[in-house]
Design a protein around this motif. Structure first.
Motif, mmCIF file in Angstrom:
data_model
loop_
_atom_site.group_PDB
_atom_site.id
_atom_site.type_symbol
_atom_site.label_atom_id
_atom_site.label_comp_id
_atom_site.label_asym_id
_atom_site.label_seq_id
_atom_site.Cartn_x
_atom_site.Cartn_y
_atom_site.Cartn_z
ATOM 1 N N SER A 228 0.625 -1.406 0.022
ATOM 2 C CA SER A 228 0.488 -0.072 0.085
ATOM 3 C C SER A 228 1.173 1.159 -0.119
ATOM 4 O O SER A 228 1.658 1.221 0.586
ATOM 5 C CB SER A 228 -1.261 0.164 1.594
ATOM 6 O OG SER A 228 -1.460 0.823 1.569
ATOM 7 N N ARG A 229 0.529 2.111 -0.287
ATOM 8 C CA ARG A 229 1.178 3.305 -0.597
ATOM 9 C C ARG A 229 1.517 4.084 0.291
ATOM 10 O O ARG A 229 2.177 4.688 1.000
ATOM 11 C CB ARG A 229 0.481 4.245 -1.361
ATOM 12 C CG ARG A 229 0.794 4.527 -2.901
ATOM 13 C CD ARG A 229 -0.211 5.896 -3.338
ATOM 14 N NE ARG A 229 -0.351 5.128 -5.544
ATOM 15 C CZ ARG A 229 -1.173 6.103 -6.744
ATOM 16 N NH1 ARG A 229 -1.298 6.959 -6.309
ATOM 17 N NH2 ARG A 229 -0.250 5.494 -7.537
ATOM 18 N N ASP A 230 0.402 3.864 1.566
ATOM 19 C CA ASP A 230 0.243 4.376 2.815
ATOM 20 C C ASP A 230 1.638 3.795 3.591
ATOM 21 O O ASP A 230 0.846 5.011 4.531
ATOM 22 C CB ASP A 230 -0.591 3.841 3.117
ATOM 23 C CG ASP A 230 -2.608 4.455 2.332
ATOM 24 O OD1 ASP A 230 -2.130 5.574 1.790
ATOM 25 O OD2 ASP A 230 -3.533 4.192 2.957
ATOM 26 N N THR A 231 1.504 2.799 3.266
ATOM 27 C CA THR A 231 3.053 2.214 4.330
ATOM 28 C C THR A 231 4.390 3.067 3.587
ATOM 29 O O THR A 231 5.041 2.811 4.580
ATOM 30 C CB THR A 231 3.090 1.073 4.283
ATOM 31 O OG1 THR A 231 3.196 0.512 3.045
ATOM 32 C CG2 THR A 231 1.720 0.120 4.851
ATOM 33 N N MET A 232 4.387 3.058 2.392
ATOM 34 C CA MET A 232 6.062 3.634 1.863
ATOM 35 C C MET A 232 5.965 4.776 2.909
ATOM 36 O O MET A 232 5.774 5.700 3.105
ATOM 37 C CB MET A 232 5.751 4.161 0.487
ATOM 38 C CG MET A 232 5.146 3.055 -0.431
ATOM 39 S SD MET A 232 4.657 3.323 -2.278
ATOM 40 C CE MET A 232 4.412 2.407 -2.804
ATOM 41 N N LEU A 233 7.755 4.678 3.064
ATOM 42 C CA LEU A 233 8.362 5.370 3.937
ATOM 43 C C LEU A 233 9.015 6.629 3.700
ATOM 44 O O LEU A 233 9.468 7.592 3.777
ATOM 45 C CB LEU A 233 9.490 4.732 4.335
ATOM 46 C CG LEU A 233 9.076 3.668 5.639
ATOM 47 C CD1 LEU A 233 10.146 2.779 5.748
ATOM 48 C CD2 LEU A 233 8.609 4.155 6.371
ATOM 49 N N SER A 234 9.150 7.293 1.491
ATOM 50 C CA SER A 234 9.797 7.539 0.679
ATOM 51 C C SER A 234 8.612 7.531 -0.434
ATOM 52 O O SER A 234 8.990 6.208 -1.053
ATOM 53 C CB SER A 234 10.988 7.755 0.609
ATOM 54 O OG SER A 234 11.812 6.655 0.435
ATOM 55 N N LEU A 235 8.782 8.375 -1.239
ATOM 56 C CA LEU A 235 8.292 7.986 -2.675
ATOM 57 C C LEU A 235 9.588 8.673 -3.434
ATOM 58 O O LEU A 235 9.384 9.406 -4.501
ATOM 59 C CB LEU A 235 7.008 9.114 -2.979
ATOM 60 C CG LEU A 235 5.321 8.711 -1.898
ATOM 61 C CD1 LEU A 235 4.344 9.360 -1.725
ATOM 62 C CD2 LEU A 235 5.061 7.367 -1.922
ATOM 63 N N PRO A 236 10.563 8.094 -4.582
ATOM 64 C CA PRO A 236 11.734 8.163 -4.863
ATOM 65 C C PRO A 236 10.765 8.273 -5.639
ATOM 66 O O PRO A 236 9.835 7.737 -6.747
ATOM 67 C CB PRO A 236 12.701 7.087 -3.969
ATOM 68 C CG PRO A 236 11.586 5.935 -4.083
ATOM 69 C CD PRO A 236 10.655 6.261 -3.063
ATOM 70 N N GLY A 237 11.901 9.211 -6.818
ATOM 71 C CA GLY A 237 11.962 8.808 -8.386
ATOM 72 C C GLY A 237 12.223 8.278 -8.609
ATOM 73 O O GLY A 237 13.647 7.599 -8.329
ATOM 74 N N PRO A 238 13.241 7.782 -10.192
ATOM 75 C CA PRO A 238 13.743 7.074 -11.117
ATOM 76 C C PRO A 238 15.040 7.263 -10.926
ATOM 77 O O PRO A 238 16.126 6.931 -10.929
ATOM 78 C CB PRO A 238 13.041 7.589 -12.391
ATOM 79 C CG PRO A 238 12.364 7.847 -12.361
ATOM 80 C CD PRO A 238 11.925 8.693 -10.899
ATOM 81 N N GLU A 239 15.549 8.541 -11.008
ATOM 82 C CA GLU A 239 16.802 8.963 -10.149
ATOM 83 C C GLU A 239 17.317 8.802 -8.919
ATOM 84 O O GLU A 239 18.542 9.517 -8.832
ATOM 85 C CB GLU A 239 17.253 10.916 -11.087
ATOM 86 C CG GLU A 239 16.739 10.687 -12.650
ATOM 87 C CD GLU A 239 15.615 10.998 -13.445
ATOM 88 O OE1 GLU A 239 14.569 11.338 -12.428
ATOM 89 O OE2 GLU A 239 15.106 11.011 -14.016
ATOM 90 N N ASP A 240 16.246 8.946 -8.155
ATOM 91 C CA ASP A 240 16.778 9.014 -6.460
ATOM 92 C C ASP A 240 18.255 7.553 -6.558
ATOM 93 O O ASP A 240 17.013 6.201 -6.850
ATOM 94 C CB ASP A 240 15.659 9.017 -5.958
ATOM 95 C CG ASP A 240 14.879 10.016 -5.851
ATOM 96 O OD1 ASP A 240 15.632 11.420 -6.898
ATOM 97 O OD2 ASP A 240 13.751 10.563 -5.755
ATOM 98 N N GLN A 241 18.317 7.681 -5.346
ATOM 99 C CA GLN A 241 18.945 6.448 -4.381
ATOM 100 C C GLN A 241 17.228 6.015 -3.882
ATOM 101 O O GLN A 241 17.086 6.863 -2.857
ATOM 102 C CB GLN A 241 19.780 6.506 -3.538
ATOM 103 C CG GLN A 241 20.908 5.584 -2.964
ATOM 104 C CD GLN A 241 22.239 6.225 -2.177
ATOM 105 O OE1 GLN A 241 22.400 7.389 -1.693
ATOM 106 N NE2 GLN A 241 21.972 5.027 -1.260
ATOM 107 N N ILE A 242 18.005 4.513 -3.765
ATOM 108 C CA ILE A 242 17.311 3.826 -3.037
ATOM 109 C C ILE A 242 17.768 3.130 -1.835
ATOM 110 O O ILE A 242 18.615 2.479 -1.617
ATOM 111 C CB ILE A 242 16.225 2.564 -4.095
ATOM 112 C CG1 ILE A 242 16.002 3.223 -5.727
ATOM 113 C CG2 ILE A 242 15.165 1.714 -3.514
ATOM 114 C CD1 ILE A 242 14.226 3.501 -5.761
#
Lengths: 161, 428
Positions: free
Chosen positions: B70-84
């Motif tokens: 679920s989206r609600d549980t994600m701790l961050s919302l990185p984009g494709p260039e961001d470090q994962i």
């Protein structure tokens, strides 16, 4: 009376069985037997009013296309009028209930319409006065999804054109 | 006991048009793959009318082999260039994470995305896809196919299409029938033919460019072939009596169909180029619902020659027939699986109609559905699922079921009653 009717039904069943055996070829030559020769205008009018008062819905059992005995009196009334007035025409629409598959039910609806057509032809109607079409399960009369609704939907509708 | 995931709490896919289908998973598989699809970052001004992340997670979940994080549980919302930060994704139990972005550019728009293996801590692949506003759903389906194939090893079916018939009834003789073409998820429904008379048995050509179906033009039914790109319609047959149940040959040159022009429903092969007809059966019983085998050598059909509807196999070369089904007193409307090894069909047990599958070699029969009045099974081109028609109290619905019967998804339509689904072949 009852016995006569029984005998008639059995006779017809036998004829239908024979006809079914030679699939489809029968319809063209039948019908010439009884002609309009004896019918007077008054007579035709009388037969017409009887036909118009007769049932136009004929019902069937699940996955079956043989006529029920209770249909015969009404079909006789239609047959008498159609034989007396060769300009009259009917359309027989065959239907099935929603159980079973759609294309199979389309074939079943056609068989039901054909059984009514065959009976009318045996009673003296010309095959050219009859048009048949099957709607399968696509045009139910009743939307009740129970035995009652389904039994109303397994039918042939006779419609004067 | 068993780790069955029940997603009885129906989730709804956000879709713009009202007539589209809503997806509801009624059963799932054991241990589905957990995947987090991060909302795609919008890198230019203005909104897009497709939420790619939702579309992708819904697609994957509908296969039954995936479950979304679920989206609600994600701790961050990185984009494709961001470090994962893989730790963050492990913490919420995500096995794979998809990140992406979307932006407008001079050519239209550009979508970037990447698939990360959380436990392996690496990018599995990343892509840049140029497109347009109109192709956004296609891009979402393409990305879904890429992810699905990378993680399951099976070709995805998200870019395929569905055909089905909808009916709107005002009374017995006042109905509107529509032949509808949609995305595999029910999105972008488009009416390709409409009539006040019944439309039945839509079937795809093997290359997906044409469809065959039965409809009435005037008061008589006929078989028509419609080219999807042009809308051009070819009449194949409109004989007196039945003209029904068309199915294409594997080479796309012929149709097998049912005609009763000789007084009785029989199976015929129609050559689409020459118009030549060849009669394949000769029996006073009902013969109909023919379907070609993938190798072109056999035709499966329904016949009542044994007294009740059963499936028979017709050898195309010598026209001999062999009965195939013996269990149950009603087996009809059969079709082959893409590998040709099994057949699916409608099977009646205990007065109820279900979809069943039978292996032609072992003869093992498996009932796949548990609703009633289930019909018209059509197998997805990758052989993992089939779509079928069923109904609730009021109207017809479409359902998906996996070939082992484990995963069931209902696709209830919002407004009209739907039936007669046909799954397209692969387009690529």
């Amino acid at each position: 009376m009852n016995i006569l009717k029984q005998a008639k039904a059995v006779g017809i069943a036998a004829v239908l069985a024979v006809l079914a055996g030679c699939a489809g070829q029968v319809n063209e030559q039948a019908g010439g037997a009884s002609s309009t020769s004896g019918a007077t205008a008054a007579n035709v009018a009388q037969l017409k009013s009887e036909a118009m008062a007769a049932d136009t819905l004929f019902f069937f059992e699940f996955d079956k296309s043989d006529l029920k005995q209770e249909a015969l009196d009404d079909l006789d009334a239609h047959a008498k009028y159609l034989s007396a007035d060769r300009t009259s025409k009917v359309r027989l629409e065959g239907h099935a209930d929603e159980r079973g598959t759609r294309a199979y039910n389309l074939a079943l609806g056609e068989r039901r319409a054909n059984s009514v057509a065959r009976y009318l032809v045996i009673q003296g109607v010309n095959r050219s006065q009859i048009e048949t079409v099957s709607y399968g399960e696509e045009r139910p009369l009743s939307l009740s999804r129970d035995d009652n609704g389904w039994s109303r939907n397994r039918r042939v509708e006779l419609i004067y054109q | 006991m068993r780790l069955l995931i029940w997603l009885a709490m129906a989730f709804v896919v956000a879709m713009p048009a009202r007539a589209e289908l809503v997806i509801e998973i009624t059963r799932g598989v054991e241990n589905p793959i957990k995947i987090a699809v991060v909302p795609f970052r919008v890198k230019s001004s203005g909104a897009f009318d497709v939420d790619l992340a939702r579309l992708i997670e819904s697609n994957l979940e509908r296969s039954g082999q995936f479950i979304r994080v679920s989206r609600d549980t994600m701790l961050s919302l990185p984009g494709p260039e961001d470090q994962i930060f893989y730790r963050d994704w492990r913490a919420i139990d995500s096995e794979y994470t998809v990140v992406g972005s979307i932006e407008r550019d001079a050519q239209g728009l550009l979508v970037r995305y990447g698939l990360h293996d959380v436990f392996g801590e690496r990018v599995l692949f990343a892509e840049r896809i140029p497109g347009s506003q109109e192709s956004l759903r296609d891009i979402g389906h393409y990305i879904s196919d890429r992810i699905y194939e990378a993680l399951t090893g099976i070709k995805g079916i998200f870019s395929t299409r569905l055909l089905y018939v909808s009916a709107e009834r005002r009374s017995e003789k006042d109905q509107t029938f529509k032949l509808i073409l949609s995305d595999a998820d029910g999105g972008r429904p488009r009416t390709i033919f409409q009539s006040s008379e019944p439309i039945l048995s839509p079937a795809w050509s093997p290359d997906g460019s044409r469809v065959a179906y039965m409809s009435f033009r005037g008061k008589r039914p006929g078989i028509y072939v419609q080219t999807l790109a042009t809308g051009e319609v070819q009449k194949v047959t409109d004989f007196k009596g039945l003209n029904s149940a068309p199915s294409f040959s594997p080479d796309g040159r012929k149709l097998v169909l049912t005609l009763s022009r000789d007084g009785n429903p029989e199976i015929y092969i129609a050559n689409l180029r020459t118009g030549e007809l060849e009669r394949m059966t000769n029996h006073f019983a009902i013969d109909t619902e023919a379907s070609w085998s993938p190798d072109g050598r056999s035709i499966l059909f329904t016949s009542s020659r044994g007294g009740k509807p059963q499936l028979y196999m017709l050898n195309v070369a010598d026209k001999t027939t062999k009965r195939v089904t013996f269990d149950g007193d009603y087996n009809s409307n059969g079709a082959f699986t893409p590998d040709g090894e099994s057949i699916v069909f409608v099977h009646r047990t205990n007065e109820r109609f279900h979809i069943a599958r039978m292996n032609l070699k072992t003869r093992e029969l498996r009932i796949l559905t548990e609703t009633d009045l289930d019909e018209s099974p059509s197998v997805a081109p990758n052989g993992t699922m089939l779509i079928y028609a069923t109904s609730d109290e009021e109207k017809g619905l479409l359902g998906l079921v996996s070939m082992d019967g484990r995963v069931r998804v209902r696709l209830p339509s919002i407004s009209e009653s739907v039936r007669e689904p046909a799954w397209s072949p692969f387009f690529n």
